[in-house]
Design a protein around this motif. Structure first.
Motif, PDB file in Angstrom:
ATOM      1  N   PHE A   1      -0.638  -5.584   0.014  1.00 33.47           N
ATOM      2  CA  PHE A   1       0.582  -4.659   0.377  1.00 33.47           C
ATOM      3  C   PHE A   1       1.295  -4.941   0.945  1.00 33.47           C
ATOM      4  O   PHE A   1       2.699  -4.158   0.750  1.00 33.47           O
TER       5      PHE A   1
ATOM      6  N   TYR B   1      -5.122  -0.369   7.509  1.00 30.94           N
ATOM      7  CA  TYR B   1      -6.256  -0.100   6.351  1.00 30.94           C
ATOM      8  C   TYR B   1      -6.078  -1.077   6.001  1.00 30.94           C
ATOM      9  O   TYR B   1      -7.112  -1.354   6.323  1.00 30.94           O
ATOM     10  N   ASN B   2      -4.141  -1.526   5.451  1.00 29.95           N
ATOM     11  CA  ASN B   2      -5.217  -3.300   4.899  1.00 29.95           C
ATOM     12  C   ASN B   2      -5.521  -4.465   6.113  1.00 29.95           C
ATOM     13  O   ASN B   2      -5.952  -4.985   5.512  1.00 29.95           O
TER      14      ASN B   2
ATOM     15  N   GLU C   1      -9.276  -2.652   7.802  1.00 28.56           N
ATOM     16  CA  GLU C   1     -10.070  -1.881   7.196  1.00 28.56           C
ATOM     17  C   GLU C   1     -10.201  -2.352   5.765  1.00 28.56           C
ATOM     18  O   GLU C   1      -9.929  -3.120   5.627  1.00 28.56           O
ATOM     19  N   GLY C   2     -11.154  -1.461   4.822  1.00 27.90           N
ATOM     20  CA  GLY C   2     -10.650  -1.343   3.505  1.00 27.90           C
ATOM     21  C   GLY C   2     -11.904  -3.018   3.417  1.00 27.90           C
ATOM     22  O   GLY C   2     -11.316  -3.840   2.262  1.00 27.90           O
TER      23      GLY C   2
ATOM     24  N   ASP D   1       4.606   2.443   6.852  1.00 26.46           N
ATOM     25  CA  ASP D   1       4.166   3.491   6.833  1.00 26.46           C
ATOM     26  C   ASP D   1       2.452   2.912   8.055  1.00 26.46           C
ATOM     27  O   ASP D   1       1.867   2.008   7.491  1.00 26.46           O
TER      28      ASP D   1
ATOM     29  N   LYS E   1       8.177  -3.151   6.567  1.00 29.71           N
ATOM     30  CA  LYS E   1       7.072  -3.326   6.283  1.00 29.71           C
ATOM     31  C   LYS E   1       6.467  -4.400   7.264  1.00 29.71           C
ATOM     32  O   LYS E   1       5.080  -4.624   7.606  1.00 29.71           O
TER      33      LYS E   1
ATOM     34  N   ALA F   1       4.099  -4.561   9.865  1.00 33.10           N
ATOM     35  CA  ALA F   1       2.557  -5.439   9.764  1.00 33.10           C
ATOM     36  C   ALA F   1       2.259  -6.555  11.177  1.00 33.10           C
ATOM     37  O   ALA F   1       1.291  -7.296  11.507  1.00 33.10           O
TER      38      ALA F   1
ATOM     39  N   TRP G   1      -0.830   4.128   8.503  1.00 29.85           N
ATOM     40  CA  TRP G   1      -1.887   3.485   8.536  1.00 29.85           C
ATOM     41  C   TRP G   1      -2.041   2.501   6.892  1.00 29.85           C
ATOM     42  O   TRP G   1      -3.350   1.972   6.851  1.00 29.85           O
ATOM     43  N   GLU G   2      -1.365   3.307   6.178  1.00 26.69           N
ATOM     44  CA  GLU G   2      -1.267   1.670   4.968  1.00 26.69           C
ATOM     45  C   GLU G   2      -1.170   0.484   5.539  1.00 26.69           C
ATOM     46  O   GLU G   2      -2.568  -0.402   5.287  1.00 26.69           O
ATOM     47  N   THR G   3      -0.442   0.287   6.445  1.00 24.76           N
ATOM     48  CA  THR G   3      -0.469  -1.106   7.388  1.00 24.76           C
ATOM     49  C   THR G   3      -1.886  -0.961   7.940  1.00 24.76           C
ATOM     50  O   THR G   3      -2.483  -2.103   7.735  1.00 24.76           O
TER      51      THR G   3
END
Ligand SMILES: [Mn+2]
Length: 329
Positions: free
Chosen positions: A61, A191-192, A195-196, A185, A150, A154, A187-189
């Motif tokens: 991502f 989640y990747n 989670e996921g 972001d 980003k 991360a 949540w994007e970070t």
């Protein structure tokens, strides 16, 4: 001139750089490399990001991952090559001087080997991404460029376990805020990075926990991953990353060790991941096994079968807990 001054001078004078990181890149290694390359580009430099291994799926991502090269480019030599987040020389791909120019290490590990022509190592930083932001300021860039936000966010989120580990400071949170303002972001970070999960990975965790062994009155948790366990659930090696943390999660566990049977053509190879819940220094254990890392998270590779590796790790873990009284976090 200080090493730091020399590194900044290399950047100011040069125009074409290679940016790399340790083998099997994680979020701090890759995020720092991508972030540093983005900053070099803002300075008008050419930056090529090179990783010997293809980055794990969970990092796809990040912007510009598709521009990463996995073979050293030909052409005139680079003005310098940066290696991010590498504690030890065996963790770095070969960087021949005739292609790469002088090699600059940028890292934050406490247990390490020094190598390369210039070494910038600051172990007060929770992530190598923080070192990138410090260098950025010294190069006169005040605001984080959107392209660097980003990957650097991360890097910091991963190495602080989502702003949880003791290395998380007021500076860390300020930098986090700044990176969000620059376009990261949360949540994007998260989640990747955390989670996921694929179904196979969840099943593998089940198998790993099922076999978890508690020793030394429950102070040491030993987890194992064998080739057979991976096959049985259809999981791949990438899915093993981070599973050692589940050993530490259990009450009473002071050291968690994950022993991971690696595919290898030249005899047995066991990868060891170590975590401490605070009192023990697992970097010391890793160092005794010729690895590296931090007090609370470290690792090593042993050219031994899993059982032999287990015995050595267990002995070192017991010793670390015995000597641990003085070593407060
Ligand atoms: Mn790191």
């Amino acid at each position: 001139m200080s090493t730091r001054g020399e590194i900044l001078e290399l950047v100011r004078r040069g125009s074409r750089f290679l940016v790399s990181c340790h083998l099997r890149p994680d979020a701090d290694a890759l995020g720092s490399a991508l972030g540093w390359a983005a900053i070099l580009r803002v300075l008008g430099k050419e930056a090529v990001v090179y990783t010997a291994d293809v980055p794990p799926r969970m990092l796809e991502f990040l912007p510009d991952v598709e521009r990463i090269v996995h073979a050293l480019p030909s052409g005139p030599p680079f003005d310098a090559s940066f290696v991010m987040d590498a504690a030890a020389a065996p963790l770095v791909p070969p960087l021949p001087r005739e292609i790469c120019g002088p090699v600059v290490m940028i890292d934050h590990h406490a247990a390490h080997d020094d190598f390369g022509d210039f070494v910038l190592r600051e172990d007060d930083a929770c992530a190598t991404g923080v070192l990138v932001l410090r260098l950025m300021r010294e190069l006169g860039i005040e605001r984080v460029p959107a392209t660097a936000a980003k990957p650097l966010y991360a890097a910091i989120v991963a190495d602080t376990g989502g702003f949880r580990y003791p290395g998380t400071s007021a500076e860390t949170l300020r930098l986090g805020a700044e990176l969000l303002e620059a376009g990261a972001d949360p949540w994007e970070t998260a989640y990747n990075l955390f989670e996921g999960w694929e179904e196979e990975r969840m099943k593998l965790l089940g198998a790993v926990l099922e076999r978890m062994e508690l020793v030394d009155e429950g102070r040491v948790a030993i987890l194992v991953v064998t080739r057979r366990m991976l096959e049985q659930v259809g999981a791949d090696d990438e899915m093993v990353e981070g599973m050692v943390n589940y050993g530490r999660m259990l009450q009473g566990v002071e050291i968690a060790a994950l022993l991971w049977e690696m595919p290898s053509e030249n005899g047995p190879l066991t990868k060891i991941s170590l975590r401490s819940s605070g009192r023990a220094d697992v970097a010391g254990i890793a160092k005794a096994l010729r690895g590296g890392g931090h007090r609370a998270a470290a690792g090593a590779n042993l050219a031994e079968p899993l059982d032999a590796a287990r015995r050595r790790v267990l002995e070192l873990a017991k010793r670390a807990l015995g000597d641990g009284q003085r070593a407060l976090i």
